[in-house]
Design an enzyme around this catalytic site. Structure first.
Site, PDB file in Angstrom:
ATOM      1  N   GLU A  79       0.837  -1.046   0.007  1.00 41.48           N
ATOM      2  CA  GLU A  79      -0.217  -0.251   0.151  1.00 41.48           C
ATOM      3  C   GLU A  79       0.862   1.114   0.115  1.00 41.48           C
ATOM      4  O   GLU A  79       0.370   2.322   0.436  1.00 41.48           O
ATOM      5  CB  GLU A  79      -1.093  -0.106   1.299  1.00 41.48           C
ATOM      6  CG  GLU A  79      -2.041  -1.094   1.088  1.00 41.48           C
ATOM      7  CD  GLU A  79      -3.108  -1.047   0.057  1.00 41.48           C
ATOM      8  OE1 GLU A  79      -2.690  -0.212  -1.020  1.00 41.48           O
ATOM      9  OE2 GLU A  79      -3.848  -1.927  -0.170  1.00 41.48           O
ATOM     10  N   HIS A 100      -7.801  -3.272   8.995  1.00 44.39           N
ATOM     11  CA  HIS A 100      -8.952  -3.774   8.612  1.00 44.39           C
ATOM     12  C   HIS A 100      -9.729  -3.942   9.779  1.00 44.39           C
ATOM     13  O   HIS A 100     -10.027  -5.128  10.431  1.00 44.39           O
ATOM     14  CB  HIS A 100      -8.763  -4.948   7.808  1.00 44.39           C
ATOM     15  CG  HIS A 100      -7.747  -4.803   6.789  1.00 44.39           C
ATOM     16  ND1 HIS A 100      -7.334  -5.984   6.179  1.00 44.39           N
ATOM     17  CD2 HIS A 100      -7.258  -3.986   5.824  1.00 44.39           C
ATOM     18  CE1 HIS A 100      -6.469  -5.783   5.145  1.00 44.39           C
ATOM     19  NE2 HIS A 100      -6.499  -4.433   5.119  1.00 44.39           N
TER      20      HIS A 100
HETATM   21 ZN   LIG Z   1      -5.689  -3.368   3.516  1.00 45.72          ZN
END
Ligand SMILES: [Zn+2]
Length: 228
Positions: A79, A100
């Site tokens: 990311e 998350h």
């Molecule tokens: Zn993620």
């Protein structure tokens, strides 16, 4: 600009990973963390796919604002596009956390924005957190673009079917935002279930303005212990 690589920032990423697992913000290798050193502009990011308990300072990847790798013995988080896009868009942000979390993610799955229903949320996260649309696959540049757009001037954004992204002036604040975001999402869902009619008391704009003004002017970003 000075390009000095600092061990203290590498250690911050290591320590924050352990803290996130301890606080139950994330499990296993999910999520990623980054910090920007305002002096050099260098970005320190957690490595890809490593358990937080095994990350050592040498695994932390150091990048510049164009994703060029300057240092680090591991692959950066997948990311990285999203983290760097946020730093480039928000000069006031020096820490980014992506996780998350269950309750916050439920809002992204329902494609429903999350309004602040508790005072701490209004003060440090924003009045209403957006779902970043359209859905974009993890690790893509496009996800970074929609995340930045959805974030706006708030300190959190929901990624549909995926998770949450939070930011702060420093790592301590980003961790607080992360906790307050998930708490607010949980409270909202529980409050909806009470009483049966689904009534939720939302703050009026004058109340939101007063709370944000108070947090900014009376405490600002300097007193980090205000919300602890
Ligand atoms: Zn993620």
């Amino acid at each position: 600009m000075k390009q000095e690589i600092k061990g203290s920032y590498k250690q911050l990423i290591v320590d924050t990973g352990i803290e996130m697992v301890r606080k139950g913000i994330t499990v296993g290798t999910w999520g990623n963390i980054s910090a920007r050193d305002p002096e050099s502009g260098l970005i320190y990011i957690s490595p890809s796919g490593m358990d937080y308990s095994t990350i050592q300072p040498q695994h932390v990847v150091v990048m510049d604002s164009e994703l060029n790798i300057i240092d680090g013995a591991a692959e950066p988080s997948i990311e990285k596009h999203m983290h760097v896009a946020v730093f480039n868009a928000r000069k006031d942000v020096n820490a980014v956390i992506h996780t998350h979390p269950v309750y916050s993610t439920a809002f992204g799955v329902a494609e429903q924005n999350l309004p602040g229903v508790s005072e701490d949320f209004i003060q440090i996260v924003g009045a209403e957190i957006q779902v970043a649309t359209p859905y974009e696959l993890p690790g893509t540049e496009a996800l970074g673009e929609v995340a930045v757009k959805g974030l706006g001037t708030n300190n959190a954004v929901l990624l549909p079917g995926h998770g949450a992204l939070v930011v702060g002036a420093d790592m301590k604040m980003a961790l607080k935002v992360s906790m307050v975001l998930e708490k607010n999402a949980q409270i909202y869902i529980y409050a909806k279930m009470l009483g049966g009619d689904g009534h939720i008391r939302l703050f009026g704009q004058n109340e939101i303005d007063a709370m944000q003004e108070f947090a900014k002017n009376h405490y600002g970003q300097k007193n980090k212990d205000l919300y602890s």
